[in-house]
Design a protein around this motif. Structure first.
Motif: not given
Length: 82
Positions: A33-46
């Protein structure tokens, strides 16, 4: 657009790992999750995350794509109906 706001975003899921699976192409992956947050941001929709993670599959972006996030079901978060 109001319906779009109801779709789960990365910030809505609090687990450490995010799994994506597809029954059709047998793709399966576990992402930090941390890597995805860093790459796409918290507001990215699934739903958008699914499109990106399914790149490389012949069915990606089509009605045949069955990629989904089992972790969302266990967290009681629902994605859009296809």
């Amino acid at each position: 657009m109001a319906n779009e706001e109801k779709l789960p975003r990365l910030r809505d899921y609090k687990g450490e790992k995010i799994d994506m699976a597809c029954h059709r192409c047998e793709r399966y992956g576990i992402y930090e999750r941390k890597s995805l947050l860093k790459k796409f941001g918290a507001s990215v929709q699934f739903v958008d995350l699914r499109r990106v993670l399914a790149i490389g599959c012949d069915n990606a972006g089509t009605a045949k794509c069955e990629a989904h996030f089992p972790c969302l079901l266990s967290a009681n978060l629902k994605t859009a109906q296809r």
